[in-house]
Design a protein around this motif. Structure first.
Motif, PDB file in Angstrom:
ATOM      1  N   PRO A 383       0.876  -1.258   0.073  1.00 47.34           N
ATOM      2  CA  PRO A 383       0.023   0.068   0.023  1.00 47.34           C
ATOM      3  C   PRO A 383       0.944   1.296   0.126  1.00 47.34           C
ATOM      4  N   LEU A 384       2.275   1.114  -0.043  1.00 48.02           N
ATOM      5  CA  LEU A 384       2.917   2.462   0.444  1.00 48.02           C
ATOM      6  C   LEU A 384       3.084   3.156  -1.068  1.00 48.02           C
ATOM      7  N   ASP A 385       2.289   4.429  -0.924  1.00 46.24           N
ATOM      8  CA  ASP A 385       2.572   5.490  -1.843  1.00 46.24           C
ATOM      9  C   ASP A 385       2.722   6.965  -1.040  1.00 46.24           C
ATOM     10  N   HIS A 386       3.816   7.142  -0.726  1.00 48.37           N
ATOM     11  CA  HIS A 386       4.123   8.411   0.035  1.00 48.37           C
ATOM     12  C   HIS A 386       5.105   9.430  -0.470  1.00 48.37           C
ATOM     13  N   ARG A 387       4.846  10.584  -0.354  1.00 55.03           N
ATOM     14  CA  ARG A 387       5.723  11.740  -0.621  1.00 55.03           C
ATOM     15  C   ARG A 387       6.897  11.954   0.317  1.00 55.03           C
ATOM     16  N   MET A 388       7.906  12.333  -0.147  1.00 53.40           N
ATOM     17  CA  MET A 388       9.198  12.483   0.448  1.00 53.40           C
ATOM     18  C   MET A 388       9.565  13.778   0.490  1.00 53.40           C
ATOM     19  N   LYS A 389      10.403  14.331   1.419  1.00 52.03           N
ATOM     20  CA  LYS A 389      10.769  15.666   1.314  1.00 52.03           C
ATOM     21  C   LYS A 389      11.787  15.944   0.554  1.00 52.03           C
ATOM     22  N   GLY A 390      12.675  14.897   0.081  1.00 52.79           N
ATOM     23  CA  GLY A 390      13.870  14.921  -1.023  1.00 52.79           C
ATOM     24  C   GLY A 390      14.328  13.609  -1.209  1.00 52.79           C
ATOM     25  N   PRO A 391      15.229  13.492  -2.077  1.00 53.64           N
ATOM     26  CA  PRO A 391      15.697  12.274  -2.288  1.00 53.64           C
ATOM     27  C   PRO A 391      16.250  11.639  -1.319  1.00 53.64           C
ATOM     28  N   LEU A 392      16.423  10.290  -1.438  1.00 57.41           N
ATOM     29  CA  LEU A 392      17.144   9.428  -0.396  1.00 57.41           C
ATOM     30  C   LEU A 392      18.838   9.457  -0.912  1.00 57.41           C
ATOM     31  N   PRO A 393      19.692   9.250  -0.281  1.00 57.63           N
ATOM     32  CA  PRO A 393      21.070   9.226  -0.599  1.00 57.63           C
ATOM     33  C   PRO A 393      21.420   7.841  -0.713  1.00 57.63           C
ATOM     34  N   ARG A 394      20.854   6.713   0.194  1.00 53.80           N
ATOM     35  CA  ARG A 394      21.309   5.285   0.247  1.00 53.80           C
ATOM     36  C   ARG A 394      20.226   4.648   0.922  1.00 53.80           C
ATOM     37  N   VAL A 395      19.983   3.516   0.487  1.00 53.15           N
ATOM     38  CA  VAL A 395      18.858   2.565   1.031  1.00 53.15           C
ATOM     39  C   VAL A 395      19.392   1.394   1.360  1.00 53.15           C
ATOM     40  N   GLY A 396      19.117   0.952   2.727  1.00 52.25           N
ATOM     41  CA  GLY A 396      19.348  -0.534   3.177  1.00 52.25           C
ATOM     42  C   GLY A 396      18.418  -1.494   3.110  1.00 52.25           C
ATOM     43  N   VAL A 397      18.607  -2.599   2.593  1.00 53.10           N
ATOM     44  CA  VAL A 397      17.720  -3.601   2.377  1.00 53.10           C
ATOM     45  C   VAL A 397      18.110  -5.063   3.343  1.00 53.10           C
ATOM     46  N   TYR A 398      16.870  -5.478   4.138  1.00 48.41           N
ATOM     47  CA  TYR A 398      17.334  -6.641   4.908  1.00 48.41           C
ATOM     48  C   TYR A 398      16.395  -7.693   4.646  1.00 48.41           C
ATOM     49  N   LEU A 399      16.944  -8.967   4.467  1.00 54.54           N
ATOM     50  CA  LEU A 399      16.273 -10.173   4.102  1.00 54.54           C
ATOM     51  C   LEU A 399      16.439 -11.229   5.346  1.00 54.54           C
ATOM     52  N   GLU A 400      15.263 -11.585   5.738  1.00 51.84           N
ATOM     53  CA  GLU A 400      15.233 -13.017   6.689  1.00 51.84           C
ATOM     54  C   GLU A 400      14.438 -13.930   5.986  1.00 51.84           C
TER      55      GLU A 400
END
Length: 464
Positions: A383-400
Protein backbone atom coordinates in the motif's frame (compact mmCIF):
# COMPACT_ATOMS: atom_id res chain seq x y z
CA UNK A 1 78.97 -55.01 35.74
CA UNK A 2 79.08 -55.76 32.01
CA UNK A 3 76.45 -58.45 32.51
CA UNK A 4 74.22 -55.99 34.35
CA UNK A 5 74.48 -53.46 31.54
CA UNK A 6 73.77 -56.19 28.96
CA UNK A 7 70.69 -57.24 30.93
CA UNK A 8 69.57 -53.63 31.12
CA UNK A 9 69.95 -53.21 27.36
CA UNK A 10 67.92 -56.35 26.68
CA UNK A 11 65.23 -55.21 29.11
CA UNK A 12 65.04 -51.75 27.54
CA UNK A 13 64.57 -53.27 24.07
CA UNK A 14 61.60 -55.24 25.40
CA UNK A 15 59.87 -52.21 26.91
CA UNK A 16 60.62 -49.72 24.12
CA UNK A 17 58.14 -48.83 21.37
CA UNK A 18 59.68 -49.25 17.91
CA UNK A 19 57.57 -46.35 16.58
CA UNK A 20 58.30 -43.51 19.05
CA UNK A 21 61.57 -45.05 20.39
CA UNK A 22 60.45 -44.35 23.94
CA UNK A 23 59.23 -46.39 26.87
CA UNK A 24 55.81 -47.94 26.37
CA UNK A 25 52.80 -45.80 27.25
CA UNK A 26 49.63 -47.91 27.50
CA UNK A 27 51.22 -50.77 25.50
CA UNK A 28 49.12 -53.06 23.30
CA UNK A 29 50.14 -56.33 21.64
CA UNK A 30 48.82 -57.25 18.19
CA UNK A 31 48.40 -60.71 16.59
CA UNK A 32 51.98 -61.07 15.35
CA UNK A 33 53.31 -60.61 18.89
CA UNK A 34 54.83 -57.15 18.52
CA UNK A 35 53.88 -54.44 20.99
CA UNK A 36 53.50 -50.68 20.59
CA UNK A 37 52.14 -47.69 22.45
CA UNK A 38 48.39 -47.55 21.97
CA UNK A 39 48.54 -43.98 20.59
CA UNK A 40 51.43 -44.85 18.24
CA UNK A 41 49.59 -47.84 16.81
CA UNK A 42 46.39 -45.82 16.43
CA UNK A 43 48.29 -43.15 14.46
CA UNK A 44 49.94 -45.83 12.31
CA UNK A 45 46.59 -47.45 11.51
CA UNK A 46 45.03 -44.45 9.83
CA UNK A 47 41.31 -44.40 9.22
CA UNK A 48 40.52 -45.38 5.65
CA UNK A 49 43.70 -47.43 5.08
CA UNK A 50 43.05 -50.46 2.81
CA UNK A 51 44.91 -52.88 5.14
CA UNK A 52 46.22 -52.73 8.71
CA UNK A 53 49.73 -54.20 8.99
CA UNK A 54 52.30 -54.44 11.78
CA UNK A 55 54.60 -51.37 11.70
CA UNK A 56 57.57 -53.64 12.51
CA UNK A 57 57.17 -56.93 10.58
CA UNK A 58 54.49 -55.71 8.08
CA UNK A 59 52.31 -58.72 8.76
CA UNK A 60 48.69 -57.92 7.86
CA UNK A 61 46.31 -57.88 10.79
CA UNK A 62 42.85 -59.35 10.27
CA UNK A 63 41.43 -57.22 13.07
CA UNK A 64 40.91 -53.48 12.54
CA UNK A 65 40.36 -52.74 16.22
CA UNK A 66 43.07 -51.48 18.59
CA UNK A 67 43.73 -54.23 21.22
CA UNK A 68 43.27 -53.63 24.94
CA UNK A 69 46.19 -52.41 27.04
CA UNK A 70 48.63 -55.21 27.97
CA UNK A 71 48.73 -54.83 31.77
CA UNK A 72 51.67 -57.24 32.23
CA UNK A 73 53.71 -55.18 29.78
CA UNK A 74 52.69 -52.05 31.71
CA UNK A 75 54.10 -53.59 34.92
CA UNK A 76 57.28 -54.73 33.13
CA UNK A 77 57.79 -51.22 31.72
CA UNK A 78 57.47 -49.63 35.16
CA UNK A 79 59.86 -52.19 36.61
CA UNK A 80 62.36 -51.56 33.81
CA UNK A 81 62.21 -47.78 34.37
CA UNK A 82 62.86 -48.22 38.10
CA UNK A 83 65.74 -50.67 37.54
CA UNK A 84 67.38 -48.43 34.92
CA UNK A 85 67.17 -45.46 37.28
CA UNK A 86 68.87 -47.35 40.11
CA UNK A 87 71.68 -48.67 37.91
CA UNK A 88 72.38 -45.24 36.38
CA UNK A 89 72.56 -43.69 39.86
CA UNK A 90 75.45 -45.96 40.81
CA UNK A 91 79.02 -44.85 40.08
CA UNK A 92 79.74 -47.82 37.86
CA UNK A 93 76.44 -47.45 36.01
CA UNK A 94 77.16 -43.87 35.18
CA UNK A 95 80.68 -44.47 34.01
CA UNK A 96 80.54 -47.82 32.20
CA UNK A 97 80.48 -47.49 28.42
CA UNK A 98 79.25 -50.61 26.68
CA UNK A 99 80.93 -50.28 23.30
CA UNK A 100 84.60 -50.30 24.45
CA UNK A 101 84.04 -51.80 27.95
CA UNK A 102 85.72 -48.75 29.54
CA UNK A 103 84.61 -46.18 32.08
CA UNK A 104 83.09 -42.98 30.68
CA UNK A 105 84.50 -39.81 32.13
CA UNK A 106 83.67 -37.42 29.25
CA UNK A 107 80.51 -35.95 27.67
CA UNK A 108 80.07 -34.74 24.10
CA UNK A 109 78.16 -31.43 24.46
CA UNK A 110 76.93 -31.53 20.84
CA UNK A 111 75.64 -35.13 20.74
CA UNK A 112 74.88 -35.34 24.48
CA UNK A 113 76.52 -38.79 24.67
CA UNK A 114 78.87 -40.21 27.29
CA UNK A 115 82.36 -41.06 25.99
CA UNK A 116 85.36 -43.04 27.08
CA UNK A 117 88.92 -42.07 26.09
CA UNK A 118 88.81 -44.39 23.09
CA UNK A 119 85.61 -42.81 21.79
CA UNK A 120 87.07 -39.33 22.22
CA UNK A 121 89.95 -40.24 19.96
CA UNK A 122 87.64 -41.32 17.09
CA UNK A 123 86.88 -38.92 14.20
CA UNK A 124 83.17 -38.85 15.12
CA UNK A 125 83.77 -36.54 18.09
CA UNK A 126 87.12 -34.97 17.23
CA UNK A 127 85.66 -31.52 16.38
CA UNK A 128 83.05 -31.50 19.14
CA UNK A 129 83.31 -29.77 22.50
CA UNK A 130 84.08 -32.36 25.19
CA UNK A 131 83.57 -31.80 28.93
CA UNK A 132 84.28 -33.95 31.98
CA UNK A 133 81.19 -35.78 33.16
CA UNK A 134 81.24 -34.24 36.65
CA UNK A 135 81.70 -30.73 35.28
CA UNK A 136 78.90 -31.18 32.70
CA UNK A 137 76.60 -32.72 35.31
CA UNK A 138 77.23 -29.78 37.67
CA UNK A 139 76.53 -27.30 34.85
CA UNK A 140 73.28 -28.93 33.75
CA UNK A 141 72.16 -29.44 37.34
CA UNK A 142 72.48 -25.69 37.96
CA UNK A 143 70.56 -24.94 34.76
CA UNK A 144 67.84 -27.40 35.72
CA UNK A 145 67.61 -25.86 39.18
CA UNK A 146 67.29 -22.41 37.57
CA UNK A 147 64.57 -23.63 35.24
CA UNK A 148 62.80 -25.25 38.19
CA UNK A 149 62.90 -21.95 40.09
CA UNK A 150 61.48 -20.09 37.09
CA UNK A 151 58.74 -22.68 36.64
CA UNK A 152 57.86 -22.35 40.30
CA UNK A 153 57.54 -18.59 39.98
CA UNK A 154 55.36 -18.93 36.88
CA UNK A 155 53.21 -21.51 38.64
CA UNK A 156 52.78 -19.20 41.62
CA UNK A 157 51.88 -16.31 39.33
CA UNK A 158 49.37 -18.44 37.42
CA UNK A 159 47.79 -19.52 40.71
CA UNK A 160 47.34 -15.84 41.61
CA UNK A 161 45.78 -15.13 38.20
CA UNK A 162 43.45 -18.11 38.58
CA UNK A 163 42.33 -16.80 41.95
CA UNK A 164 41.66 -13.38 40.39
CA UNK A 165 39.64 -14.97 37.58
CA UNK A 166 37.55 -16.91 40.09
CA UNK A 167 37.01 -13.84 42.27
CA UNK A 168 37.61 -10.81 39.99
CA UNK A 169 38.02 -7.35 41.46
CA UNK A 170 35.64 -6.04 38.79
CA UNK A 171 32.48 -8.09 38.25
CA UNK A 172 32.17 -7.64 34.50
CA UNK A 173 29.23 -10.03 34.27
CA UNK A 174 26.96 -7.77 36.31
CA UNK A 175 28.42 -4.56 34.90
CA UNK A 176 27.75 -5.59 31.28
CA UNK A 177 24.36 -6.96 32.20
CA UNK A 178 23.50 -3.62 33.84
CA UNK A 179 24.63 -1.76 30.70
CA UNK A 180 22.35 -3.87 28.50
CA UNK A 181 19.49 -3.33 30.95
CA UNK A 182 20.08 0.41 30.81
CA UNK A 183 20.24 0.28 27.00
CA UNK A 184 16.91 -1.58 26.91
CA UNK A 185 15.39 1.03 29.22
CA UNK A 186 16.67 3.90 27.05
CA UNK A 187 15.36 2.20 23.91
CA UNK A 188 11.95 1.71 25.53
CA UNK A 189 11.86 5.40 26.45
CA UNK A 190 12.82 6.30 22.87
CA UNK A 191 10.14 3.92 21.60
CA UNK A 192 7.49 5.61 23.76
CA UNK A 193 8.56 9.05 22.51
CA UNK A 194 8.43 7.82 18.90
CA UNK A 195 4.99 6.25 19.34
CA UNK A 196 3.69 9.43 21.00
CA UNK A 197 4.99 11.42 18.05
CA UNK A 198 3.24 9.04 15.61
CA UNK A 199 -0.05 9.41 17.50
CA UNK A 200 0.29 13.21 17.56
CA UNK A 201 1.09 13.37 13.84
CA UNK A 202 -1.82 11.05 13.03
CA UNK A 203 -4.14 13.27 15.05
CA UNK A 204 -2.75 16.40 13.38
CA UNK A 205 -3.28 14.79 9.96
CA UNK A 206 -6.84 13.87 10.87
CA UNK A 207 -7.49 17.39 12.13
CA UNK A 208 -6.01 18.87 8.97
CA UNK A 209 -8.18 16.66 6.73
CA UNK A 210 -11.24 17.41 8.85
CA UNK A 211 -10.60 21.15 8.55
CA UNK A 212 -10.09 20.82 4.81
CA UNK A 213 -13.34 18.84 4.47
CA UNK A 214 -15.15 21.46 6.53
CA UNK A 215 -13.75 24.18 4.28
CA UNK A 216 -15.03 22.30 1.22
CA UNK A 217 -18.47 21.86 2.78
CA UNK A 218 -18.67 25.52 3.77
CA UNK A 219 -17.60 26.58 0.28
CA UNK A 220 -20.18 24.30 -1.35
CA UNK A 221 -22.97 25.71 0.84
CA UNK A 222 -21.88 29.23 0.03
CA UNK A 223 -21.76 28.46 -3.69
CA UNK A 224 -25.28 27.05 -3.54
CA UNK A 225 -26.47 30.06 -1.61
CA UNK A 226 -24.88 32.54 -4.03
CA UNK A 227 -26.20 30.57 -7.01
CA UNK A 228 -29.79 31.39 -5.96
CA UNK A 229 -29.15 35.11 -5.60
CA UNK A 230 -30.07 37.76 -8.14
CA UNK A 231 -27.59 38.49 -10.88
CA UNK A 232 -26.16 41.68 -9.38
CA UNK A 233 -25.85 40.16 -5.91
CA UNK A 234 -24.25 37.01 -7.33
CA UNK A 235 -21.73 39.03 -9.36
CA UNK A 236 -20.61 40.92 -6.25
CA UNK A 237 -19.56 37.63 -4.57
CA UNK A 238 -18.47 35.58 -7.61
CA UNK A 239 -14.87 36.85 -7.91
CA UNK A 240 -14.18 36.28 -4.20
CA UNK A 241 -15.69 32.77 -4.27
CA UNK A 242 -13.68 31.79 -7.32
CA UNK A 243 -10.43 32.89 -5.61
CA UNK A 244 -11.26 30.95 -2.45
CA UNK A 245 -12.16 27.88 -4.50
CA UNK A 246 -8.85 27.91 -6.36
CA UNK A 247 -6.91 28.28 -3.10
CA UNK A 248 -8.72 25.41 -1.38
CA UNK A 249 -8.39 23.10 -4.39
CA UNK A 250 -4.64 23.85 -4.63
CA UNK A 251 -4.20 22.75 -1.00
CA UNK A 252 -6.06 19.49 -1.58
CA UNK A 253 -3.11 17.48 -3.01
CA UNK A 254 -0.88 18.20 -0.01
CA UNK A 255 -3.70 17.55 2.40
CA UNK A 256 -4.68 14.19 0.90
CA UNK A 257 -1.33 12.73 -0.23
CA UNK A 258 0.47 11.36 2.87
CA UNK A 259 4.08 12.27 3.53
CA UNK A 260 6.62 9.60 4.43
CA UNK A 261 7.62 10.24 8.03
CA UNK A 262 11.09 9.62 9.41
CA UNK A 263 11.25 7.94 12.81
CA UNK A 264 14.95 7.36 13.64
CA UNK A 265 15.69 4.21 15.66
CA UNK A 266 18.98 4.52 17.62
CA UNK A 267 21.49 1.77 16.83
CA UNK A 268 19.30 0.28 14.07
CA UNK A 269 21.84 0.43 11.22
CA UNK A 270 24.66 -0.64 13.53
CA UNK A 271 22.72 -3.80 14.40
CA UNK A 272 21.85 -4.50 10.78
CA UNK A 273 25.51 -4.18 9.80
CA UNK A 274 26.11 -7.48 11.61
CA UNK A 275 24.40 -9.15 8.64
CA UNK A 276 26.20 -7.23 5.85
CA UNK A 277 26.92 -9.27 2.72
CA UNK A 278 29.16 -8.44 -0.22
CA UNK A 279 27.04 -8.47 -3.39
CA UNK A 280 28.09 -8.24 -7.03
CA UNK A 281 25.92 -7.72 -10.10
CA UNK A 282 25.37 -10.37 -12.77
CA UNK A 283 26.04 -8.68 -16.15
CA UNK A 284 24.35 -11.54 -18.03
CA UNK A 285 21.00 -10.62 -16.43
CA UNK A 286 21.03 -7.07 -17.86
CA UNK A 287 19.37 -6.19 -21.18
CA UNK A 288 20.31 -3.41 -23.62
CA UNK A 289 18.64 -0.77 -21.45
CA UNK A 290 21.05 -1.20 -18.53
CA UNK A 291 24.84 -1.59 -18.41
CA UNK A 292 26.84 -3.14 -15.58
CA UNK A 293 30.19 -1.42 -14.93
CA UNK A 294 33.49 -3.31 -14.88
CA UNK A 295 33.66 -3.60 -11.08
CA UNK A 296 30.28 -5.43 -11.02
CA UNK A 297 29.18 -3.00 -8.30
CA UNK A 298 27.33 -0.37 -10.36
CA UNK A 299 24.54 -0.31 -12.96
CA UNK A 300 23.57 2.58 -15.23
CA UNK A 301 20.62 3.27 -17.55
CA UNK A 302 21.54 3.30 -21.26
CA UNK A 303 20.16 5.37 -24.14
CA UNK A 304 18.13 2.34 -25.33
CA UNK A 305 15.83 2.86 -22.37
CA UNK A 306 13.21 4.97 -24.13
CA UNK A 307 11.51 7.32 -21.69
CA UNK A 308 7.74 7.50 -21.98
CA UNK A 309 5.09 9.29 -19.96
CA UNK A 310 4.37 7.43 -16.73
CA UNK A 311 7.04 4.86 -17.59
CA UNK A 312 6.75 1.87 -15.20
CA UNK A 313 9.21 -0.48 -16.92
CA UNK A 314 11.72 -2.20 -14.68
CA UNK A 315 14.68 -3.54 -16.75
CA UNK A 316 16.26 -5.15 -13.69
CA UNK A 317 19.74 -6.48 -12.99
CA UNK A 318 20.12 -9.48 -10.66
CA UNK A 319 22.85 -10.09 -8.13
CA UNK A 320 25.20 -13.00 -8.62
CA UNK A 321 24.37 -14.20 -5.11
CA UNK A 322 21.13 -15.94 -4.12
CA UNK A 323 19.97 -16.84 -0.60
CA UNK A 324 17.91 -19.76 0.67
CA UNK A 325 18.49 -19.32 4.44
CA UNK A 326 19.77 -16.95 7.14
CA UNK A 327 19.70 -13.16 7.40
CA UNK A 328 21.37 -10.73 4.98
CA UNK A 329 21.70 -6.96 4.77
CA UNK A 330 23.07 -4.76 1.98
CA UNK A 331 23.09 -1.04 1.15
CA UNK A 332 22.67 0.71 -2.20
CA UNK A 333 23.78 4.25 -3.12
CA UNK A 334 20.98 5.93 -5.13
CA UNK A 335 22.05 9.54 -4.57
CA UNK A 336 22.56 10.18 -8.31
CA UNK A 337 19.21 8.75 -9.41
CA UNK A 338 15.83 10.51 -9.35
CA UNK A 339 14.05 7.20 -10.04
CA UNK A 340 15.05 3.64 -9.14
CA UNK A 341 13.79 0.19 -8.11
CA UNK A 342 15.17 -2.14 -5.41
CA UNK A 343 14.00 -5.44 -4.03
CA UNK A 344 14.23 -9.20 -4.38
CA UNK A 345 13.27 -11.76 -7.01
CA UNK A 346 12.09 -15.32 -6.33
CA UNK A 347 10.71 -17.50 -9.15
CA UNK A 348 7.99 -19.37 -7.24
CA UNK A 349 5.32 -17.02 -5.94
CA UNK A 350 1.62 -17.82 -5.74
CA UNK A 351 0.40 -14.95 -7.91
CA UNK A 352 -2.17 -14.84 -10.62
CA UNK A 353 -0.38 -15.17 -13.95
CA UNK A 354 -1.12 -12.78 -16.80
CA UNK A 355 -0.12 -12.92 -20.45
CA UNK A 356 2.61 -10.24 -20.26
CA UNK A 357 4.27 -11.11 -16.95
CA UNK A 358 7.96 -10.27 -16.61
CA UNK A 359 10.62 -10.74 -13.94
CA UNK A 360 9.24 -7.90 -11.80
CA UNK A 361 5.97 -9.81 -11.38
CA UNK A 362 7.88 -12.36 -9.30
CA UNK A 363 9.46 -9.73 -7.07
CA UNK A 364 8.89 -7.58 -3.99
CA UNK A 365 9.99 -4.05 -4.78
CA UNK A 366 10.49 -0.55 -3.46
CA UNK A 367 10.18 2.08 -6.20
CA UNK A 368 11.15 5.75 -6.19
CA UNK A 369 9.23 7.98 -8.63
CA UNK A 370 9.64 11.70 -9.29
CA UNK A 371 6.53 13.72 -10.22
CA UNK A 372 6.40 17.49 -10.67
CA UNK A 373 9.43 18.08 -8.46
CA UNK A 374 8.30 15.76 -5.65
CA UNK A 375 9.64 12.29 -4.86
CA UNK A 376 7.32 9.37 -4.08
CA UNK A 377 8.10 5.97 -2.61
CA UNK A 378 5.88 3.08 -3.70
CA UNK A 379 5.89 -0.64 -2.91
CA UNK A 380 4.97 -3.53 -5.15
CA UNK A 381 2.93 -5.23 -3.98
CA UNK A 382 1.79 -3.17 -1.02
CA UNK A 383 0.00 0.00 0.00
CA UNK A 384 2.92 2.41 0.32
CA UNK A 385 2.58 5.53 -1.90
CA UNK A 386 4.07 8.39 0.13
CA UNK A 387 5.64 11.69 -0.77
CA UNK A 388 9.18 12.48 0.49
CA UNK A 389 10.78 15.75 1.47
CA UNK A 390 13.73 15.04 -0.83
CA UNK A 391 15.69 12.22 -2.50
CA UNK A 392 17.29 9.40 -0.51
CA UNK A 393 21.09 9.07 -0.67
CA UNK A 394 21.30 5.44 0.45
CA UNK A 395 18.80 2.61 0.99
CA UNK A 396 19.39 -0.45 3.19
CA UNK A 397 17.73 -3.78 2.41
CA UNK A 398 17.30 -6.53 5.05
CA UNK A 399 16.24 -10.08 4.17
CA UNK A 400 15.34 -12.81 6.66
CA UNK A 401 14.55 -15.98 4.76
CA UNK A 402 13.04 -18.15 7.52
CA UNK A 403 10.37 -15.61 8.55
CA UNK A 404 9.80 -14.27 5.02
CA UNK A 405 10.78 -10.73 6.03
CA UNK A 406 11.96 -8.03 3.62
CA UNK A 407 12.58 -4.50 4.95
CA UNK A 408 13.83 -1.24 3.41
CA UNK A 409 15.59 1.46 5.46
CA UNK A 410 16.63 5.08 5.11
CA UNK A 411 20.28 4.64 6.08
CA UNK A 412 20.98 8.35 6.58
CA UNK A 413 18.07 8.80 9.02
CA UNK A 414 18.34 5.27 10.50
CA UNK A 415 14.61 4.82 9.95
CA UNK A 416 12.28 2.21 8.47
CA UNK A 417 10.71 2.86 5.06
CA UNK A 418 8.57 -0.26 4.69
CA UNK A 419 8.58 -3.94 5.69
CA UNK A 420 7.03 -6.99 4.00
CA UNK A 421 6.00 -9.79 6.35
CA UNK A 422 5.51 -13.56 5.93
CA UNK A 423 6.52 -13.85 2.28
CA UNK A 424 6.10 -17.54 1.29
CA UNK A 425 9.66 -18.23 0.12
CA UNK A 426 10.02 -21.69 -1.42
CA UNK A 427 13.09 -21.10 -3.61
CA UNK A 428 16.35 -19.10 -3.59
CA UNK A 429 15.93 -15.33 -3.25
CA UNK A 430 18.03 -13.05 -5.46
CA UNK A 431 18.52 -9.28 -4.90
CA UNK A 432 17.25 -7.15 -7.78
CA UNK A 433 18.29 -3.64 -8.92
CA UNK A 434 17.05 -1.18 -11.54
CA UNK A 435 18.63 2.30 -12.14
CA UNK A 436 15.55 3.91 -13.69
CA UNK A 437 13.46 4.65 -15.56
CA UNK A 438 15.45 7.79 -16.44
CA UNK A 439 13.66 11.12 -16.76
CA UNK A 440 13.37 12.78 -20.15
CA UNK A 441 16.29 15.10 -20.88
CA UNK A 442 18.41 13.87 -17.96
CA UNK A 443 21.59 11.81 -17.70
CA UNK A 444 21.33 10.07 -14.32
CA UNK A 445 24.34 8.55 -12.61
CA UNK A 446 24.82 4.92 -11.59
CA UNK A 447 23.18 2.84 -8.88
CA UNK A 448 26.04 1.47 -6.74
CA UNK A 449 26.28 -1.42 -4.29
CA UNK A 450 28.02 -0.08 -1.18
CA UNK A 451 31.11 -1.92 0.13
CA UNK A 452 30.63 -3.99 3.27
CA UNK A 453 32.88 -1.70 5.33
CA UNK A 454 31.28 1.58 4.17
CA UNK A 455 29.09 3.61 6.52
CA UNK A 456 27.01 6.75 5.93
CA UNK A 457 26.31 9.50 8.42
CA UNK A 458 24.81 12.99 8.16
CA UNK A 459 28.19 14.75 8.21
CA UNK A 460 29.54 12.47 5.43
CA UNK A 461 26.49 13.10 3.22
CA UNK A 462 26.52 16.87 3.74
CA UNK A 463 30.17 16.96 2.62
CA UNK A 464 29.47 15.09 -0.63
Amino acid sequence: MAATVKFLQDLQSEITCSICRGYFCEPVTIGCGHSFCQACLSSSWRVGAPVFSCPECRRVSHSREIPLVNMRLVELTELGKELSSKILQSTEGQSQYVTHKKFCKLLCDEDQTALCVTCWETPDHGAHKISPVQEAAHKYRRELEHIGTCLGKHLEYDEQLLAQVKRPAVDWYWLIRAEFYQLCRLLMEEENRCLDRIRQEQKASQDRLSQHMQSLQDLMQELQKVGHQANMDMLQHARQLLGRSESILAQRAKAVTPELKEYPIPGLIEMLNRFRVDLTLDPTSADSCVSVLWDLKSAKAEEDWQVETEDTSCHPVLARQAFRSGSQYWEVDVAQLPQWVLGIYTPYLRRKRTRNMDICDFAFLLRCVKKEGDYYLQTYPGPLDHRMKGPLPRVGVYLEYSSGTLAFYNVLQSSLIYKFHSIPFTAPVTPIFSPGPPLLGTNPGPMTLCPVDSHLCACCYSSQ
